[in-house]
Design a protein around this motif. Sequence first.
Motif: not given
Lengths: 425, 316
Positions: A260-267
Amino acid sequence: MKSNFLLTNATLIDPKLEDTYIGALEIKNGVIFKIHKGYPNIKIKTIDCEGKYLGPGIIDIGVKICEPGERHKESFKSAGQAAAAGGVTTMITRPDTLPPIDSPEILSFMHQRGSDASLVNIFPMATLTKNREGREMVEMGFLLDSGAIAFSDGDLVITDLKILTRALTYAKSLDALVVGHIQEPTLSQGATSTSGKFASLRGLPSVSVIAEKIGLERDLSIIEMTGTKYHIDQISSEVSLPALIRAKRLGLDITAGVSIHHLTLNELDIGDYKTFFKVKPPLRSEQDRVSMVEAVSGGIIDIISSMHTPQDEESKRLPFEEAASGAVALETLLPAALRLYHSKSITINKLWAALTLNPAKRFGLASGRLEEGCPADLVLFDPELPFILDRETLKSKSKNTPFDGHRMQGRVLKTFVAGEEVYSG
Amino acid sequence: MTFCSKHLLGIEYLSDLEITSLLDEADRYVALNRSDAKHSKIFTGVTQINMFFENSTRTQASFEIAGKRLGADVMNMAMQASSIKKGETLIDTALTLNAMNPDLLVVRHPHSGAVNLLAEKVNCSVINAGDGAHEHPTQALLDALTIRRAKGRLHRLSIAICGDINHSRVARSNILLLGKMGNRIRLIGPSTLMPKGIEDFGVEVFENPKDGLKDVDVVMMLRLQKERMDGGFIPSEREYYHRFGLDQEKLSFAKKDAIIMHPGPMNRGVEIDGTLADDINRSVIQEQVEMGVAVRMAIIESLIKSQQTEIIKVLK
């Protein structure tokens, strides 16, 4: 004796359909006894859902529960409560505990403990190699008999290809599912962020997304030969997608997941070295994030999971490079996933399939469907309800969420496991 | 002029106005440092602690002298030999020192972002004396002062930074500072030592020093760490010197009056020719060291004054 009741006036999400519809679910003996369209008139204990969304409970694969070894970070009990509050009715747990779950004895003990202590269903994975060392394969046959649902060395990659090939061949002979982490370890070793402008500005050791692509292509080449049932735990970058699409076209028995984090957050969310945003693989660029969302929507990526990884304060209150990786997400999975729905990036039914039906199919579970005769593992939620997340309110023992202080939308109202209410918000 | 911020964590957080006023202030200290007295007593009673988690001779000495010339009580802590080895975390060490009520912590740490983390946990001002491959703001400021004094301005200059950009906090801080002041920045080095995405920082990247040095006003050489010399990032020391080391021939492509800079310590015969480094007509390497003390005095002054303004505000 299980209670029988009717959940009426609900917006039903059937992950097999394209759209939601108004209906009611009649629950009897812990299963969905009958699905009614519209507003049925039955004389039975009734719960009015007030038009809110009702769908199968989330099946979260890759949950780390820190038993045995690190119970101060998370126990079956606390994870179960967090799951229930997050609308997760089934947790498929990771074996990367201390010690790892690599023998039938430890597996059956943990299975028993989990079922006793947890509010929601637990299906444990076992390791693929002993002590996750990538040297000797585990007793897969015995472990399957003891209830292992799949085999995985977690985020450790088996570097010896002979051993990997043999383990995958053996798994094939038992028709067992293997969950792999794709990353070329010689490239990713020591990296804490993704190569690019942001990592260069912050001076953080970084790894190129190519490390993921190489790991994926390596594993797919072996799967093409062995024919093993294989699930990729996390795809996180755009460059990996062509190989995945090609492998699916070839008809390999593979599925892919994304956290879910790679779908909703970026670097960029890492900002000034915020360690709660340190995850594995590291957060990617916005371009990658958008590609992942599109891949889920287009069915290239099958499963969304929380990759729930509890870490105590001490492991996170360190300079970014020294801090532990991982984030808790059982309770934030649903509201975070709804961000994609609210931003109109994906329909609620497609989103729900990635959270329920697809993991159920991949792991051979009867739940995750809105069908008569299926277990009444359900979640009732209000997709619109706004709130500001306060990490101290989380039920997990560890509070390492990247969403602390974030505005979110969508809350669980009730969670049912086998027809029993396990959470009411 | 006081700082907007309580700390000096990086050039990233400074405005061009703050940079200019710091350099103006530092100019005054250069004059003081060259006089016989050398001593200002303005900060008698101020406590400055130097916490170096990584070896340093010149930076630490420079900060110590700067503090002492302003009248502060300066303490050096050799962090590598202390409680860190006993398993104490960075934050606990910081909190312990914080309890002794220092006014200023000067911190160097091998990990990027460690100084930012520490600054969040203490009450006093924190100066970043270098964190990992992130920033080394005081070095960039002293470089800027050196350039401004040699060239008479700090804008519209063409400046080449050469060598191991990837692992260099000096390069990052300099790119940010010189960019903010409106200069043209050229980076020269082997592609294995060039950070990913660096083109997006508004710089030009060259692999051939002869192209990169063409008509530049300033040549800034970087130190090549010993551990990166063999095989890993470059084939060998001698090939590096041949292709990237600064010698008369390569320098001839720069402007006739181009100055040569180096943050030190130098590897003569690796990144720079020994005679060039000593050429008093071209090399300003010794001036850089001198400017270092003045710039650090100006920074200490600004931070302490901004603390004092805060206190006055609170009292009012």
